[in-house]
Design an enzyme around this catalytic site. Structure first.
Site, PDB file in Angstrom:
ATOM      1  N   ARG A  16      -9.274   0.528   9.306  1.00 25.67           N
ATOM      2  CA  ARG A  16      -8.870  -0.855   9.560  1.00 25.67           C
ATOM      3  C   ARG A  16      -9.950  -1.637  10.295  1.00 25.67           C
ATOM      4  O   ARG A  16      -9.762  -2.821  10.556  1.00 25.67           O
ATOM      5  CB  ARG A  16      -7.616  -0.838  10.427  1.00 25.67           C
ATOM      6  N   ARG A  40      -0.544  -9.282  13.436  1.00 29.39           N
ATOM      7  CA  ARG A  40      -1.060  -8.280  12.491  1.00 29.39           C
ATOM      8  C   ARG A  40      -1.968  -8.945  11.451  1.00 29.39           C
ATOM      9  O   ARG A  40      -3.012  -8.414  11.095  1.00 29.39           O
ATOM     10  CB  ARG A  40       0.107  -7.541  11.804  1.00 29.39           C
ATOM     11  N   ARG A  74      11.500  -1.742  11.941  1.00 25.40           N
ATOM     12  CA  ARG A  74      10.271  -1.436  12.679  1.00 25.40           C
ATOM     13  C   ARG A  74      10.049  -2.470  13.775  1.00 25.40           C
ATOM     14  O   ARG A  74      10.281  -3.656  13.579  1.00 25.40           O
ATOM     15  CB  ARG A  74       9.077  -1.488  11.711  1.00 25.40           C
ATOM     16  N   LYS A  97       0.841  -1.213   0.000  1.00 19.60           N
ATOM     17  CA  LYS A  97       0.000   0.000   0.000  1.00 19.60           C
ATOM     18  C   LYS A  97       0.870   1.256   0.000  1.00 19.60           C
ATOM     19  O   LYS A  97       0.605   2.190  -0.749  1.00 19.60           O
ATOM     20  CB  LYS A  97      -0.933   0.025   1.232  1.00 19.60           C
ATOM     21  N   ARG A 110      11.850  -7.220   4.212  1.00 21.18           N
ATOM     22  CA  ARG A 110      11.914  -5.784   4.504  1.00 21.18           C
ATOM     23  C   ARG A 110      12.827  -5.556   5.708  1.00 21.18           C
ATOM     24  O   ARG A 110      13.666  -4.654   5.706  1.00 21.18           O
ATOM     25  CB  ARG A 110      10.503  -5.253   4.790  1.00 21.18           C
TER      26      ARG A 110
HETATM   27  P1  AMP Z   1       1.059   0.145   9.278  1.00 18.19           P
HETATM   28  O1  AMP Z   1       2.258   0.993   9.068  1.00 18.19           O
HETATM   29  O2  AMP Z   1      -0.123   0.607   8.468  1.00 18.19           O
HETATM   30  O3  AMP Z   1       1.340  -1.326   9.063  1.00 18.19           O
HETATM   31  O4  AMP Z   1       0.624   0.316  10.810  1.00 18.19           O
HETATM   32  C1  AMP Z   1       1.480  -0.054  11.856  1.00 18.19           C
HETATM   33  C2  AMP Z   1       0.705  -0.251  13.145  1.00 18.19           C
HETATM   34  O5  AMP Z   1       0.083   0.983  13.515  1.00 18.19           O
HETATM   35  C3  AMP Z   1      -0.425  -1.255  13.079  1.00 18.19           C
HETATM   36  O6  AMP Z   1       0.004  -2.598  13.259  1.00 18.19           O
HETATM   37  C4  AMP Z   1      -1.304  -0.777  14.237  1.00 18.19           C
HETATM   38  O7  AMP Z   1      -0.738  -1.117  15.481  1.00 18.19           O
HETATM   39  C5  AMP Z   1      -1.204   0.733  14.098  1.00 18.19           C
HETATM   40  N1  AMP Z   1      -2.229   1.278  13.175  1.00 18.19           N
HETATM   41  C6  AMP Z   1      -2.032   1.915  11.997  1.00 18.19           C
HETATM   42  N2  AMP Z   1      -3.181   2.283  11.425  1.00 18.19           N
HETATM   43  C7  AMP Z   1      -4.165   1.866  12.276  1.00 18.19           C
HETATM   44  C8  AMP Z   1      -5.587   1.935  12.256  1.00 18.19           C
HETATM   45  N3  AMP Z   1      -6.247   2.509  11.225  1.00 18.19           N
HETATM   46  N4  AMP Z   1      -6.263   1.404  13.305  1.00 18.19           N
HETATM   47  C9  AMP Z   1      -5.617   0.829  14.336  1.00 18.19           C
HETATM   48  N5  AMP Z   1      -4.289   0.713  14.429  1.00 18.19           N
HETATM   49  C10 AMP Z   1      -3.551   1.234  13.403  1.00 18.19           C
END
Ligand code: AMP
Length: 194
Positions: free
Chosen positions: A88, A150, A139, A13, A127
């Site tokens: 999400r 996740r 990360r 994404k 990654r």
């Molecule tokens: P991402 O970079 O999109 O993979 O997000 C990393 C982490 O941030 C996720 O595993 C969640 O812990 C948190 N996170 C990001 N976006 C959301 C969301 N819309 N709702 C809840 N948690 C989020």
């Protein structure tokens, strides 16, 4: 133009969003990036989110909805935006609908990148090792353990979001095979958004 990019963690994404930012001159709003910045800056939100994120869990709907509601008020969102990693949960999608309605704004497309779990785990491990090789910081949630959490959250809480758009916003949801080479995914995205 206002877009949502849906798809599991590691689906690409962020990569595709960055390309759309260039071609459409709109901003990318990644809740993951915003939360990581908050964790780094040790803000109140960051302190609340840190442990949940490191374990691969989802931050509460109230927090992320608040972050997006604040952000889309900014002047640089006038031309449009791509939501990456939000919504999400179905509750977040409903809040977003309310938010947009109150501003008389409409979504153009919801694009879902579909990728198998096995490939996602391999991508995240890749990654992490590429980041290490480049001397960067991996990360906290880019490891097999957190990835399993996740993915499980994705299947239980985020997968229903595409059904929400299928039923609540007819003709808005488009699916793309996210296992194609990156450039082919971009071509498919461009075919949709023009
Ligand atoms: P991402 O970079 O999109 O993979 O997000 C990393 C982490 O941030 C996720 O595993 C969640 O812990 C948190 N996170 C990001 N976006 C959301 C969301 N819309 N709702 C809840 N948690 C989020």
């Amino acid at each position: 133009m206002r877009l949502i990019l849906l798809g599991p963690p590691g689906a690409g994404k962020g990569t595709q969003a960055a390309r759309i930012v260039e071609s459409k001159n709109i901003v990318q709003l990644s809740t993951g990036d915003m939360l990581r910045a908050a964790v780094k800056a040790e803000t109140a939100v960051g302190l609340q989110a840190k442990a949940v994120m490191a374990a691969g869990g989802l931050v509460s709907d109230d927090i992320v909805v608040g972050i997006i509601a604040d952000r889309i008020k900014d002047a640089d969102c006038k031309n449009g935006f791509i939501l990456d990693g939000f919504p999400r949960t179905v509750a977040q999608a409903q809040s977003l609908d309310k938010m947009l309605k109150s501003k008389k704004l409409k979504l153009d497309y919801v694009i879902e990148l579909k990728v198998d779990d096995a490939q996602l785990i391999a991508r995240v491990e890749n990654r992490a090792s590429e980041t290490l090789r480049a001397g960067g910081v991996v990360r906290a949630d880019d490891n097999a353990e957190a990835m399993k959490v996740r993915l499980s959250n994705y299947h239980t809480q985020t997968a229903p979001v595409s059904n929400y758009y299928k039923t609540e916003h007819k003709n808005m949801l488009r699916e793309i095979n996210g296992m194609m080479p990156i450039d082919d995914v971009t071509l498919a995205v461009n075919k949709i958004i023009g």
